[in-house]
Write a protein that holds these residues in place. Structure first.
Motif, PDB file in Angstrom:
ATOM      1  N   VAL A  32      55.266  32.398  47.936  1.00 50.46           N
ATOM      2  CA  VAL A  32      54.951  33.428  48.408  1.00 50.46           C
ATOM      3  C   VAL A  32      54.038  33.038  48.860  1.00 50.46           C
ATOM      4  N   LEU A  33      53.632  32.653  50.137  1.00 49.37           N
ATOM      5  CA  LEU A  33      52.089  32.356  50.782  1.00 49.37           C
ATOM      6  C   LEU A  33      51.577  33.468  51.359  1.00 49.37           C
ATOM      7  N   THR A  34      50.324  33.726  50.578  1.00 47.82           N
ATOM      8  CA  THR A  34      49.475  34.654  50.913  1.00 47.82           C
ATOM      9  C   THR A  34      47.868  34.674  51.310  1.00 47.82           C
ATOM     10  N   GLY A  35      47.208  35.520  51.740  1.00 49.72           N
ATOM     11  CA  GLY A  35      46.086  35.328  52.314  1.00 49.72           C
ATOM     12  C   GLY A  35      46.156  35.943  53.447  1.00 49.72           C
ATOM     13  N   PRO A  36      44.005  35.775  53.721  1.00 45.07           N
ATOM     14  CA  PRO A  36      43.482  37.015  54.919  1.00 45.07           C
ATOM     15  C   PRO A  36      44.770  36.962  56.623  1.00 45.07           C
ATOM     16  N   ASN A  37      44.966  38.310  56.694  1.00 45.24           N
ATOM     17  CA  ASN A  37      44.933  38.228  57.912  1.00 45.24           C
ATOM     18  C   ASN A  37      44.644  37.371  59.647  1.00 45.24           C
ATOM     19  N   ILE A 203      52.173  31.099  44.153  1.00 44.80           N
ATOM     20  CA  ILE A 203      51.488  31.201  44.980  1.00 44.80           C
ATOM     21  C   ILE A 203      50.322  30.509  45.387  1.00 44.80           C
ATOM     22  N   VAL A 204      50.447  30.986  46.830  1.00 44.57           N
ATOM     23  CA  VAL A 204      49.700  29.732  47.816  1.00 44.57           C
ATOM     24  C   VAL A 204      48.660  30.729  47.895  1.00 44.57           C
ATOM     25  N   MET A 205      46.877  30.884  48.747  1.00 42.47           N
ATOM     26  CA  MET A 205      46.972  31.503  49.290  1.00 42.47           C
ATOM     27  C   MET A 205      46.503  30.184  50.270  1.00 42.47           C
ATOM     28  N   GLY A 212      43.438  27.581  49.441  1.00 43.64           N
ATOM     29  CA  GLY A 212      42.969  27.683  48.680  1.00 43.64           C
ATOM     30  C   GLY A 212      43.365  27.859  47.140  1.00 43.64           C
ATOM     31  N   LEU A 213      43.557  29.385  46.285  1.00 43.89           N
ATOM     32  CA  LEU A 213      44.198  29.542  45.255  1.00 43.89           C
ATOM     33  C   LEU A 213      45.549  29.070  45.165  1.00 43.89           C
ATOM     34  N   SER A 214      45.215  28.722  44.202  1.00 43.13           N
ATOM     35  CA  SER A 214      47.498  28.549  44.623  1.00 43.13           C
ATOM     36  C   SER A 214      47.965  27.238  42.820  1.00 43.13           C
ATOM     37  N   GLY A 215      49.102  28.423  42.977  1.00 39.24           N
ATOM     38  CA  GLY A 215      49.221  27.115  41.417  1.00 39.24           C
ATOM     39  C   GLY A 215      50.364  28.689  40.815  1.00 39.24           C
ATOM     40  N   ASP A 216      50.747  28.302  39.860  1.00 44.76           N
ATOM     41  CA  ASP A 216      52.098  29.615  38.713  1.00 44.76           C
ATOM     42  C   ASP A 216      52.344  30.693  39.153  1.00 44.76           C
ATOM     43  N   GLY A 217      53.238  31.614  39.410  1.00 45.10           N
ATOM     44  CA  GLY A 217      52.850  32.623  39.973  1.00 45.10           C
ATOM     45  C   GLY A 217      52.387  33.777  39.382  1.00 45.10           C
ATOM     46  N   CYS A 226      43.536  43.639  41.563  1.00 46.96           N
ATOM     47  CA  CYS A 226      42.825  44.797  41.456  1.00 46.96           C
ATOM     48  C   CYS A 226      42.109  45.132  40.239  1.00 46.96           C
ATOM     49  N   LYS A 227      40.524  44.577  39.215  1.00 46.89           N
ATOM     50  CA  LYS A 227      40.398  45.004  37.867  1.00 46.89           C
ATOM     51  C   LYS A 227      40.427  46.411  37.395  1.00 46.89           C
ATOM     52  N   ASN A 228      40.213  46.991  38.696  1.00 49.50           N
ATOM     53  CA  ASN A 228      40.523  48.527  37.545  1.00 49.50           C
ATOM     54  C   ASN A 228      41.627  48.940  38.007  1.00 49.50           C
ATOM     55  N   ASP A 229      42.930  48.449  38.639  1.00 49.95           N
ATOM     56  CA  ASP A 229      44.399  48.441  38.454  1.00 49.95           C
ATOM     57  C   ASP A 229      44.269  50.149  39.663  1.00 49.95           C
ATOM     58  N   CYS A 230      43.658  49.669  40.255  1.00 49.60           N
ATOM     59  CA  CYS A 230      43.491  51.459  40.905  1.00 49.60           C
ATOM     60  C   CYS A 230      44.131  51.711  42.226  1.00 49.60           C
ATOM     61  N   ASN A 231      44.938  52.556  42.475  1.00 52.82           N
ATOM     62  CA  ASN A 231      46.051  52.617  43.252  1.00 52.82           C
ATOM     63  C   ASN A 231      45.275  52.314  45.231  1.00 52.82           C
ATOM     64  N   ASP A 232      44.347  53.037  45.378  1.00 48.30           N
ATOM     65  CA  ASP A 232      44.027  52.054  47.151  1.00 48.30           C
ATOM     66  C   ASP A 232      43.571  50.726  46.401  1.00 48.30           C
ATOM     67  N   CYS A 233      43.353  50.005  45.272  1.00 48.43           N
ATOM     68  CA  CYS A 233      43.375  48.263  46.310  1.00 48.43           C
ATOM     69  C   CYS A 233      44.104  47.499  44.989  1.00 48.43           C
ATOM     70  N   ARG A 234      45.178  47.101  44.801  1.00 46.56           N
ATOM     71  CA  ARG A 234      46.436  46.985  43.709  1.00 46.56           C
ATOM     72  C   ARG A 234      46.151  44.826  44.595  1.00 46.56           C
ATOM     73  N   ILE A 235      45.870  44.953  45.108  1.00 43.80           N
ATOM     74  CA  ILE A 235      45.359  43.435  45.604  1.00 43.80           C
ATOM     75  C   ILE A 235      44.710  43.058  46.227  1.00 43.80           C
ATOM     76  N   LYS A 236      43.820  42.809  45.428  1.00 47.72           N
ATOM     77  CA  LYS A 236      41.693  42.107  46.191  1.00 47.72           C
ATOM     78  C   LYS A 236      42.029  41.497  46.614  1.00 47.72           C
ATOM     79  N   GLU A 237      42.678  39.803  46.787  1.00 41.61           N
ATOM     80  CA  GLU A 237      41.737  38.758  47.974  1.00 41.61           C
ATOM     81  C   GLU A 237      42.860  38.357  48.560  1.00 41.61           C
ATOM     82  N   ALA A 238      44.132  39.715  48.695  1.00 44.17           N
ATOM     83  CA  ALA A 238      44.830  39.120  49.683  1.00 44.17           C
ATOM     84  C   ALA A 238      44.712  39.810  50.577  1.00 44.17           C
ATOM     85  N   GLN A 239      44.536  40.941  50.503  1.00 45.78           N
ATOM     86  CA  GLN A 239      44.593  41.462  51.999  1.00 45.78           C
ATOM     87  C   GLN A 239      43.569  41.120  53.375  1.00 45.78           C
TER      88      GLN A 239
END
Length: 239
Positions: A32-37, A203-205, A212-217, A226-239
């Protein structure tokens, strides 16, 4: 195996959209390739499948350079691509498009089976035109059905979750797992979606045209949560 070496794409001479990408994608893995728009993910995907021609660097598939081949030649090698916004074909029926993808005339049972796998009823869709009367989500599912039928060695998907409902999305996850686990197809998927990230082998950022960040999925996925595992912020750097 897909190898990307020092890949640069600069279409207008002003700015590198891809800025020296180096990446190896093993056979039979879901990456999976992810990262900022705007980071270069779709540009990289289109360069892999021959839509973009790199400014410099190389793309090798099964040990051979494919950077100068056009998309048709890529397809003949077993490389498929599903667009974020699929192409519409005025005057072509769904059954015709699926027959073209399969390279033969499908039986009614085969049409029913492949459409069911992407959450569509064959009787309702097989004789409809692939045009503007179908929704974006319907077109997306039909395109995914064509990728299934092509029996690709490598399949690249650009944000396949866009525009489809939850039931169809769950079906899509099963399709990915089947392609990887049963057909041993290599998958490259561009996505920010947590469920897709969670089944990735790697996963490859991609950010600012670089890896950037890459390695084992599993390891990378846990770092993206997200460290807080909140509903509004589940994925931290990938958005």
């Amino acid at each position: 195996m897909l190898e990307i070496k020092d890949l640069v794409f600069n279409p207008d001479g002003n700015r590198n959209i891809l800025n020296g990408i180096n990446l190896t994608i093993p056979d039979g893995k879901l990456v999976v390739l992810t990262g900022p728009n705007g980071g270069g993910k779709t540009t990289l995907a289109k360069t892999i499948v021959g839509i973009n021609k790199p400014t410099s660097g190389d793309v090798l598939f099964e040990g051979k350079s494919i950077k100068d081949l056009d998309p048709t030649e890529h397809s003949k090698l077993g490389i498929g691509f599903a667009f974020q916004q699929p192409v519409r074909f005025k005057g072509i029926l769904v059954r015709d498009l699926l027959n073209i993808a399969a390279g033969r005339t499908l039986t009614e049972d085969e049409l029913r089976s492949v459409l069911a796998r992407v959450g569509m009823d064959s009787e309702a869709y097989k004789d409809r035109a692939v045009d503007n009367y179908l929704s974006g989500g319907e077109i997306k599912r039909i395109e995914i059905a064509t990728v299934i039928l092509k029996n690709n060695k490598l399949a690249v998907f650009d944000e396949p979750e866009a525009g489809i409902d939850l039931w169809s999305f769950n079906n899509l996850i099963r399709v990915f797992e089947e392609l990887r686990d049963e057909r041993k197809c290599t998958l490259v998927v561009i996505s920010h979606q947590e469920r897709i990230l969670s089944i990735a082998d790697e996963i490859v950022m991609i950010q600012d045209g670089k890896v950037g960040l890459s390695g084992d999925g599993k390891g990378i996925f846990s770092r993206l949560l997200c460290k807080n595992d909140c509903n509004d912020c589940r994925i931290k750097e990938a958005q």
